[in-house]
Design a protein around this motif. Structure first.
Motif, PDB file in Angstrom:
ATOM      1  N   ASN A  98       5.703 -14.507  27.175  1.00  0.00           N
ATOM      2  CA  ASN A  98       6.764 -14.494  26.346  1.00  0.00           C
ATOM      3  C   ASN A  98       6.823 -16.114  26.381  1.00  0.00           C
ATOM      4  OD1 ASN A  98       9.277 -15.408  25.267  1.00  0.00           O
ATOM      5  ND2 ASN A  98      10.059 -12.807  26.089  1.00  0.00           N
ATOM      6  N   SER A  99       6.817 -16.859  25.493  1.00  0.00           N
ATOM      7  CA  SER A  99       6.326 -18.302  25.315  1.00  0.00           C
ATOM      8  C   SER A  99       8.390 -18.878  24.916  1.00  0.00           C
ATOM      9  CB  SER A  99       6.042 -19.082  23.946  1.00  0.00           C
ATOM     10  OG  SER A  99       5.872 -18.355  23.316  1.00  0.00           O
ATOM     11  N   LEU A 100       9.177 -17.817  25.439  1.00  0.00           N
ATOM     12  CA  LEU A 100      10.793 -18.589  24.876  1.00  0.00           C
ATOM     13  C   LEU A 100      10.364 -19.645  25.872  1.00  0.00           C
ATOM     14  CD1 LEU A 100      12.504 -15.430  25.352  1.00  0.00           C
ATOM     15  CD2 LEU A 100      12.400 -16.258  23.214  1.00  0.00           C
ATOM     16  N   PRO A 101      12.000 -21.009  24.889  1.00  0.00           N
ATOM     17  CA  PRO A 101      12.382 -21.613  26.263  1.00  0.00           C
ATOM     18  C   PRO A 101      12.967 -20.956  26.497  1.00  0.00           C
ATOM     19  CG  PRO A 101      13.419 -22.450  23.688  1.00  0.00           C
ATOM     20  CD  PRO A 101      12.166 -20.779  23.877  1.00  0.00           C
ATOM     21  N   ASP A 102      12.633 -20.362  28.373  1.00  0.00           N
ATOM     22  CA  ASP A 102      14.302 -19.997  29.403  1.00  0.00           C
ATOM     23  C   ASP A 102      15.070 -21.246  29.145  1.00  0.00           C
ATOM     24  OD1 ASP A 102      13.698 -20.391  32.253  1.00  0.00           O
ATOM     25  OD2 ASP A 102      12.025 -21.667  31.000  1.00  0.00           O
ATOM     26  N   ALA A 103      16.096 -20.865  29.670  1.00  0.00           N
ATOM     27  CA  ALA A 103      17.368 -21.298  29.238  1.00  0.00           C
ATOM     28  C   ALA A 103      16.769 -22.675  29.388  1.00  0.00           C
ATOM     29  CB  ALA A 103      18.293 -21.494  30.708  1.00  0.00           C
TER      30      ALA A 103
ATOM     31  N   ALA B  20      21.152 -19.463  37.109  1.00  0.00           N
ATOM     32  CA  ALA B  20      20.504 -18.509  36.786  1.00  0.00           C
ATOM     33  C   ALA B  20      20.007 -17.206  37.248  1.00  0.00           C
ATOM     34  CB  ALA B  20      18.787 -19.793  36.561  1.00  0.00           C
ATOM     35  N   VAL B  21      20.034 -16.075  36.502  1.00  0.00           N
ATOM     36  CA  VAL B  21      19.285 -14.744  37.190  1.00  0.00           C
ATOM     37  C   VAL B  21      18.579 -14.060  37.944  1.00  0.00           C
ATOM     38  CG1 VAL B  21      20.101 -12.185  36.746  1.00  0.00           C
ATOM     39  CG2 VAL B  21      21.603 -13.469  35.804  1.00  0.00           C
ATOM     40  N   ARG B  22      18.236 -14.823  38.484  1.00  0.00           N
ATOM     41  CA  ARG B  22      16.798 -14.494  38.904  1.00  0.00           C
ATOM     42  C   ARG B  22      16.256 -14.105  40.244  1.00  0.00           C
ATOM     43  NH1 ARG B  22      13.454 -20.375  37.696  1.00  0.00           N
ATOM     44  NH2 ARG B  22      14.057 -20.461  35.409  1.00  0.00           N
ATOM     45  N   ASN B  23      17.082 -13.242  40.867  1.00  0.00           N
ATOM     46  CA  ASN B  23      16.821 -12.346  41.886  1.00  0.00           C
ATOM     47  C   ASN B  23      15.893 -11.470  41.846  1.00  0.00           C
ATOM     48  OD1 ASN B  23      18.975 -11.006  40.240  1.00  0.00           O
ATOM     49  ND2 ASN B  23      18.562  -9.796  41.763  1.00  0.00           N
TER      50      ASN B  23
ATOM     51  N   ASP C 183      10.037  -3.686  43.597  1.00  0.00           N
ATOM     52  CA  ASP C 183      10.099  -2.822  42.559  1.00  0.00           C
ATOM     53  C   ASP C 183      10.446  -2.643  41.173  1.00  0.00           C
ATOM     54  OD1 ASP C 183      10.148  -1.938  45.357  1.00  0.00           O
ATOM     55  OD2 ASP C 183      12.884  -2.118  45.520  1.00  0.00           O
ATOM     56  N   GLY C 184      10.777  -3.934  40.938  1.00  0.00           N
ATOM     57  CA  GLY C 184      10.326  -4.084  39.277  1.00  0.00           C
ATOM     58  C   GLY C 184      10.492  -5.462  38.831  1.00  0.00           C
ATOM     59  N   LEU C 185      10.229  -6.107  38.156  1.00  0.00           N
ATOM     60  CA  LEU C 185      10.376  -7.672  37.303  1.00  0.00           C
ATOM     61  C   LEU C 185      10.879  -7.706  36.329  1.00  0.00           C
ATOM     62  CD1 LEU C 185       6.355  -8.947  37.915  1.00  0.00           C
ATOM     63  CD2 LEU C 185       8.350  -9.333  39.570  1.00  0.00           C
ATOM     64  N   ASP C 186      12.271  -7.936  36.294  1.00  0.00           N
ATOM     65  CA  ASP C 186      13.547  -7.876  35.620  1.00  0.00           C
ATOM     66  C   ASP C 186      13.862  -8.701  34.875  1.00  0.00           C
ATOM     67  OD1 ASP C 186      13.667  -5.544  37.287  1.00  0.00           O
ATOM     68  OD2 ASP C 186      15.949  -5.377  38.192  1.00  0.00           O
ATOM     69  N   HIS C 187      13.831  -9.672  35.394  1.00  0.00           N
ATOM     70  CA  HIS C 187      13.658 -10.720  34.675  1.00  0.00           C
ATOM     71  C   HIS C 187      12.477 -11.956  34.243  1.00  0.00           C
ATOM     72  CE1 HIS C 187      17.256 -10.344  36.581  1.00  0.00           C
ATOM     73  NE2 HIS C 187      17.032 -10.710  38.034  1.00  0.00           N
ATOM     74  N   VAL C 188      13.023 -12.788  33.648  1.00  0.00           N
ATOM     75  CA  VAL C 188      12.153 -13.845  33.136  1.00  0.00           C
ATOM     76  C   VAL C 188      11.392 -14.638  33.777  1.00  0.00           C
ATOM     77  CG1 VAL C 188      11.819 -15.461  31.311  1.00  0.00           C
ATOM     78  CG2 VAL C 188      13.292 -13.877  30.868  1.00  0.00           C
ATOM     79  N   TYR C 189      12.330 -15.035  34.912  1.00  0.00           N
ATOM     80  CA  TYR C 189      11.860 -15.330  36.639  1.00  0.00           C
ATOM     81  C   TYR C 189      12.510 -14.481  37.643  1.00  0.00           C
ATOM     82  CZ  TYR C 189      10.198 -19.855  33.185  1.00  0.00           C
ATOM     83  OH  TYR C 189       9.301 -20.769  33.304  1.00  0.00           O
TER      84      TYR C 189
END
Lengths: 196, 585
Positions: free
Chosen positions: A2-7, B550-553, B422-428
């Motif tokens: 995904n190439s979105l500029p994340d935040a 940021a929500v990255r947990n 258990d899952g990759l829920d976030h962008v990071y």
């Protein structure tokens, strides 16, 4: 990817998380990222540089987003087209940096391809559906072979190098399957377009 | 001509094209709109295959009759994305041979190579592949449309639920507990494997064993002793041995197969024995039948491993494993290159379980208490990777984090940890992230595609970043190839990132194997490394003194997070993996 500029890009949260404009933009980009990506991929034959160009494109789109949202009447429909125009320039400037590399199209070819690809933008879903249908009609073992050589880190050459004398055969088989699939997709698209 | 065009297009996309052909293609694309259309379609087809391949499972279509799909693709797909295994290549050769033989691509004679080595997971391509009558390739595309959905699919027939003391054949790395098993040969020299078939049947197999998983409903046994437990829902589950089929009517039976004898005994209920040359016969509780050989090659099932035995043996093995691991940590923490070593388990640190100590992630290095990580938010204390007696920390709830503080300047970094994803829920998805992400500070995380990302801030001045965004800062993400997909839920991975400025390299590992290796370019070269306040399992303060986070947990667990002021080599990392791996790996 995904190439979105994340935040806004690279690990920095938006100055103001409540910025609606930014949220709208990210939403648009998320919805149309795949289409723009496919467009860029078509201009860079080996796939090298696609991530860079996508990132550059996303940033440029954000910089110019005001101009776009002020003029666009039907935001969703026009966004991909607008982003692809930007992507085309970004791909060209990427090409100029690397024109001497092997397997980078010359500028005139990129221009021509971009023009053809832009005309096909709204057929992306049709095409994807055609590919899926054709892939589904391949016998399971043939489909599996094709997907195996497309797995991350794999290539026919690599597999061939490990399997010695069978390399040419494997290569020909895979190549035949790809052509078969391509023929199927082309004929599906042709029949669709002749039916309106 | 059209054929040449397609060949050259695909050669270009695969980077195998000659310079002359590439120039020919460019000329065609410039002059001929039809060629451009073909090229664009081919790119999209190729892209689509790449995307589908990441799922790594051939997509079954409604027209695939059960059993028609007789290709042997013996792969544990649990780790398929990490490393293309030798097995993959054999499979491909086998598949290719099959296609040559079957698909009407008739200009090759089929040759017959028996694979000559054992492979990871002890899975061998089935040399005697059953052949489905694949249609002529050119007629593969039927005119009829079948409506197919595009939900994600995982191919497989069974899972390796528990593996106890298993010794895999020499030269392969074996399977892990929780791996999904597709069809193909499963072989091991000793130990016990408990295999759950998707139909509901369970086999407890004692080594030395060799069996072929055929489908959700059948397996053939060439060697080994096993107990089959078949609940009513799996009635009809079939085990083949010595040219006979044992069709289960909802029971429990035992089977022993040696090179010269095969004997089945019903422990409870009823089975039917079918073979080609004799009428089918029913066998009831307590009855025994020789499929091959005779009572002279006496077999006794009284000591056959039961489910309870598996449970007991596993419990003992788990306790031993935990004790060994604690000793490993006691050794490890003496390593002077360690900056910190965080464990969920206190290990000799504090005997009392005060409330305060329950809100700690224990740093095994340096002065006690001062450098422990502090649990913030809904971090849960759970069982760890060595079963119920071991400790773990789960970060799956938003806001869960462990705060740490590490002062000092460093010349290199090695980050290592065990993570259960258990899952990759976030962008990071965070592993270890420095607050603020200022110059020389590290970020270590996993993206949504299942790639490890490691980076160190080069220049945190806003606006210096690539692309010129006013907030962008200058840094570079070192990415690996994907190592995680949905089939890996609940499995533990050993993850390592080595940041080595003196040698200008960033190398990353999963389970002891290199998954990413990149040169540090001069513009990204950072020698003065720091950490400061940082978080395990989340990202605390993206910008210092700002309420936003940021929500990255990470949806999962992190344990045994070691940070070294040194670049560890591959051997040291392999050793960390071996010493820290859970039972059944």
């Amino acid at each position: 990817m995904n190439s979105l500029p994340d935040a806004p890009p690279d690990d920095v949260p938006p100055d103001d998380p409540l910025d609606d404009r930014y949220a709208d933009f990210v939403g648009l980009l998320a919805r149309h990222d795949q289409a723009v990506r496919r467009f860029v991929r078509a201009l860079l034959p080996t796939g090298d540089g696609v991530d860079d160009v996508m990132q550059e494109t996303a940033l440029e789109c954000w910089r110019k987003y005001d101009q776009f949202s002020d003029t666009a009447t039907e935001v969703d429909g026009e966004f991909t087209r607008w982003a692809c125009v930007i992507a085309r320039y970004k791909a060209l400037s990427w090409q100029r940096d690397r024109a001497r590399d092997r397997l980078v199209f010359r500028e005139s070819v990129i221009e021509q391809l971009a023009a053809s690809a832009e005309l096909r933008l709204d057929r992306g879903d049709h095409e994807r559906e055609a590919i899926e249908r054709c892939l589904d009609q391949l016998p399971a073992d043939q489909r599996r072979l094709l997907l195996s050589v497309h797995s991350p880190g794999e290539s026919v050459a690599r597999i061939a190098s490990e399997t010695g004398q069978r390399a040419r055969k494997l290569y020909s088989v895979v190549q035949s399957l790809r052509k078969l699939l391509l023929r199927c997709v082309e004929s599906r698209l042709a029949s669709e377009s002749s039916h309106g | 001509m059209a054929d040449r065009l397609k060949n050259v297009i695909f050669q270009t996309l695969q980077r195998t094209v000659s310079r002359a052909d590439f120039d020919w293609l460019q000329d065609r694309l410039e002059q001929d709109d039809a060629a451009r259309q073909t090229y664009l379609t081919a790119v999209h087809v190729s892209e689509h295959l790449d995307q589908q391949a990441v799922d790594a499972s051939g997509k079954p279509t409604p027209s695939d009759a059960p059993g028609a799909d007789a290709m042997s693709t013996p792969l544990s797909i649990g780790r398929q994305t990490i490393e293309s295994t030798p097995v993959m290549h054999w499979v491909l050769v086998a598949v290719a041979a099959n296609i040559i033989a079957l698909a009407g691509i008739t200009w090759y004679a089929r040759t017959h190579d028996a694979p000559s080595r054992t492979e990871r997971g002890s899975v061998l391509p089935d040399d005697a592949m059953a052949t489905s009558s694949a249609p002529d390739a050119s007629s593969s595309f039927a005119a009829g449309d079948s409506d197919t959905t595009t939900e994600r699919l995982i191919a497989g027939h069974a899972t390796l639920r528990r593996a106890i003391d298993i010794r895999w054949p020499k030269g392969n790395s074996g399977l892990h507990e929780g791996d999904v098993l597709t069809n193909g040969t499963l072989q091991f020299d000793s130990g016990v494997a408990e295999i759950d078939f998707f139909c509901g049947a369970t086999l407890i197999v004692e080594g030395p064993a060799k069996l072929n998983l055929e489908s959700d409903w059948s397996a053939e046994v060439f060697l080994g002793r096993l107990r089959a437990n078949v609940p009513p829902v799996a009635r009809g589950f079939t085990v083949k041995a010595a040219d006979a089929q044992i069709v289960d009517q909802g029971t429990e039976f035992a089977l022993q197969v040696t090179p010269d004898a095969a004997c089945v005994e019903v422990l409870r209920g009823q089975v039917e024995i079918r073979s080609t040359d004799t009428p089918a016969r029913q066998l009831r509780t307590g009855q025994r039948h020789w499929l091959k050989g005779s009572a002279s090659s006496a077999s006794d099932f009284h000591d056959l491993v039961t489910n309870d035995d598996v449970q007991r043996r596993r419990h003992t093995a788990q306790s031993d494993r935990l004790a060994d691991w604690r000793n490993h940590i006691r050794q490890l923490r003496r390593d002077e290159r360690l900056i910190a070593l965080y464990t969920a388990d206190a290990i000799d640190r504090s005997a009392e379980s005060s409330d305060e100590s329950l809100r700690r992630m224990f740093n095994q290095v340096g002065a006690p208490d001062e450098r422990d990580g502090v649990l913030v938010g809904p971090v849960e204390r759970v069982s760890g990777r060595f079963g119920n007696e071991s400790k773990g920390l789960d970060f799956s709830r938003t806001g869960a984090r462990v705060r740490t503080r590490t002062d000092g300047q460093y010349g290199a970094f090695t980050f290592a940890c065990w993570a259960r994803i258990d899952g990759l829920d976030h962008v990071y998805n965070a592993l270890f992230l420095a607050d603020g992400y200022e110059n020389g500070e590290p970020h270590w995380q996993i993206d949504q595609d299942g790639r490890l990302l490691f980076s160190v801030m080069v220049d945190d001045t806003p606006g210096t970043g690539l692309g010129g965004h006013p907030q962008a800062r200058f840094h570079h993400l070192y990415k690996t190839r994907p190592f995680w997909n949905d089939s890996n839920r609940n499995q533990w991975f050993h993850l390592v990132a080595v940041y080595d400025p003196p040698n200008r390299r960033v190398t990353q590992y999963v389970n002891g194997d290199i998954v990413g290796d990149e040169v540090i370019q001069p513009k990204f070269h950072v020698q003065d490394l720091r950490i400061g306040p940082a978080e395990i399992g989340n990202w605390g303060q993206p910008l210092r003194n700002s309420p936003w986070f940021a929500v990255r947990n990470l949806n999962g667990q992190i344990d045994e997070l070691a940070i070294y002021d040194a670049a560890l080599d591959a051997n040291a990392i392999q050793s960390l993996y071996q010493q820290g791996k859970p039972l059944g790996y």
